[in-house]
Design a protein around this motif. Structure first.
Motif, PDB file in Angstrom:
ATOM      1  N   LEU A   1      -5.199   8.856   1.780  1.00 10.50           N
ATOM      2  CA  LEU A   1      -4.438  10.064   1.471  1.00 10.50           C
ATOM      3  C   LEU A   1      -3.445  10.391   2.582  1.00 10.50           C
ATOM      4  O   LEU A   1      -2.283  10.702   2.325  1.00 10.50           O
ATOM      5  CB  LEU A   1      -5.387  11.242   1.260  1.00 10.50           C
ATOM      6  CG  LEU A   1      -4.728  12.599   1.014  1.00 10.50           C
ATOM      7  CD1 LEU A   1      -3.900  12.571  -0.260  1.00 10.50           C
ATOM      8  CD2 LEU A   1      -5.783  13.679   0.954  1.00 10.50           C
ATOM      9  N   ARG A   2      -3.880  10.271   3.830  1.00  7.30           N
ATOM     10  CA  ARG A   2      -2.987  10.558   4.956  1.00  7.30           C
ATOM     11  C   ARG A   2      -1.844   9.557   5.039  1.00  7.30           C
ATOM     12  O   ARG A   2      -0.745   9.906   5.454  1.00  7.30           O
ATOM     13  CB  ARG A   2      -3.778  10.592   6.263  1.00  7.30           C
ATOM     14  CG  ARG A   2      -4.664  11.831   6.356  1.00  7.30           C
ATOM     15  CD  ARG A   2      -5.273  12.038   7.720  1.00  7.30           C
ATOM     16  NE  ARG A   2      -6.216  10.979   8.054  1.00  7.30           N
ATOM     17  CZ  ARG A   2      -6.169  10.243   9.156  1.00  7.30           C
ATOM     18  NH1 ARG A   2      -5.225  10.432  10.044  1.00  7.30           N
ATOM     19  NH2 ARG A   2      -7.066   9.319   9.387  1.00  7.30           N
TER      20      ARG A   2
ATOM     21  N   GLU B   1       0.873  10.742   2.478  1.00  6.40           N
ATOM     22  CA  GLU B   1       1.485  12.048   2.700  1.00  6.40           C
ATOM     23  C   GLU B   1       2.930  11.989   3.213  1.00  6.40           C
ATOM     24  O   GLU B   1       3.790  12.733   2.718  1.00  6.40           O
ATOM     25  CB  GLU B   1       0.620  12.877   3.642  1.00  6.40           C
ATOM     26  CG  GLU B   1       1.108  14.298   3.782  1.00  6.40           C
ATOM     27  CD  GLU B   1       0.174  15.140   4.624  1.00  6.40           C
ATOM     28  OE1 GLU B   1       0.155  16.356   4.405  1.00  6.40           O
ATOM     29  OE2 GLU B   1      -0.516  14.590   5.502  1.00  6.40           O
ATOM     30  N   PRO B   2       3.270  11.127   4.179  1.00  3.71           N
ATOM     31  CA  PRO B   2       4.670  11.074   4.631  1.00  3.71           C
ATOM     32  C   PRO B   2       5.657  10.689   3.519  1.00  3.71           C
ATOM     33  O   PRO B   2       6.813  11.102   3.554  1.00  3.71           O
ATOM     34  CB  PRO B   2       4.657  10.010   5.740  1.00  3.71           C
ATOM     35  CG  PRO B   2       3.257  10.026   6.236  1.00  3.71           C
ATOM     36  CD  PRO B   2       2.411  10.288   5.021  1.00  3.71           C
TER      37      PRO B   2
ATOM     38  N   VAL C   1       5.468  11.752   0.447  1.00  2.84           N
ATOM     39  CA  VAL C   1       5.720  13.025  -0.242  1.00  2.84           C
ATOM     40  C   VAL C   1       6.719  13.856   0.564  1.00  2.84           C
ATOM     41  O   VAL C   1       7.671  14.404   0.010  1.00  2.84           O
ATOM     42  CB  VAL C   1       4.398  13.804  -0.443  1.00  2.84           C
ATOM     43  CG1 VAL C   1       4.668  15.181  -1.036  1.00  2.84           C
ATOM     44  CG2 VAL C   1       3.438  13.012  -1.305  1.00  2.84           C
ATOM     45  N   ILE C   2       6.504  13.925   1.860  1.00  7.25           N
ATOM     46  CA  ILE C   2       7.375  14.716   2.731  1.00  7.25           C
ATOM     47  C   ILE C   2       8.819  14.225   2.664  1.00  7.25           C
ATOM     48  O   ILE C   2       9.761  15.018   2.660  1.00  7.25           O
ATOM     49  CB  ILE C   2       6.842  14.688   4.182  1.00  7.25           C
ATOM     50  CG1 ILE C   2       5.515  15.448   4.248  1.00  7.25           C
ATOM     51  CG2 ILE C   2       7.855  15.270   5.161  1.00  7.25           C
ATOM     52  CD1 ILE C   2       4.746  15.255   5.534  1.00  7.25           C
TER      53      ILE C   2
ATOM     54  N   ASN D   1     -10.628   9.261   4.270  1.00 11.70           N
ATOM     55  CA  ASN D   1      -9.497  10.176   4.187  1.00 11.70           C
ATOM     56  C   ASN D   1      -8.168   9.508   4.547  1.00 11.70           C
ATOM     57  O   ASN D   1      -7.105  10.077   4.322  1.00 11.70           O
ATOM     58  CB  ASN D   1      -9.749  11.377   5.120  1.00 11.70           C
ATOM     59  CG  ASN D   1      -8.758  12.484   4.903  1.00 11.70           C
ATOM     60  OD1 ASN D   1      -8.349  12.756   3.781  1.00 11.70           O
ATOM     61  ND2 ASN D   1      -8.384  13.140   5.980  1.00 11.70           N
TER      62      ASN D   1
END
Length: 105
Positions: free
Chosen positions: A37-38, A41-42, A44-45, A34
């Motif tokens: 993906l993590r 993510e930042p 995208v943010i 996982n």
């Protein structure tokens, strides 16, 4: 059309991004399924689309290199966020131009 080619943001406001410096974020982490993906993510943010993501997984580590363009403050913030994630052993931010020079030498 990709989001990088888009002339408007998702909210409909015009996208006027001046040329931003290129950065490279090298991450060494636990080989968790996982975690990749993590790590993304930042981005995208902060509305940053990486131009390249290289990933190499071994039995004892996950090595990820993310190349992207962003303002210096955003790049530093992304490096800090990834550096404190659970499972991340190290996160090193360098200018992409500096990395290219080291490879050429």
């Amino acid at each position: 059309m990709s989001s990088r080619e888009s002339s408007v943001h998702r909210d409909g406001s015009p996208s006027a991004r001046p040329h931003q410096p290129a950065h490279r974020l090298s991450v060494l982490a636990e080989p968790d399924t996982n975690l990749l993906l993590r790590l993304l993510e930042p981005f995208v943010i902060h509305d940053v689309l990486p131009s390249r993501v290289d990933c190499s997984a071994g039995a004892d580590a996950l090595a990820v290199v993310i190349e992207f363009s962003a303002e210096e403050a955003v790049a530093v913030r992304l490096g800090q966020r990834l550096g404190v994630m659970v499972g991340v052993r190290a996160a090193d931010l360098t200018p992409a131009a500096e990395t290219a020079q080291m490879r050429a030498a």
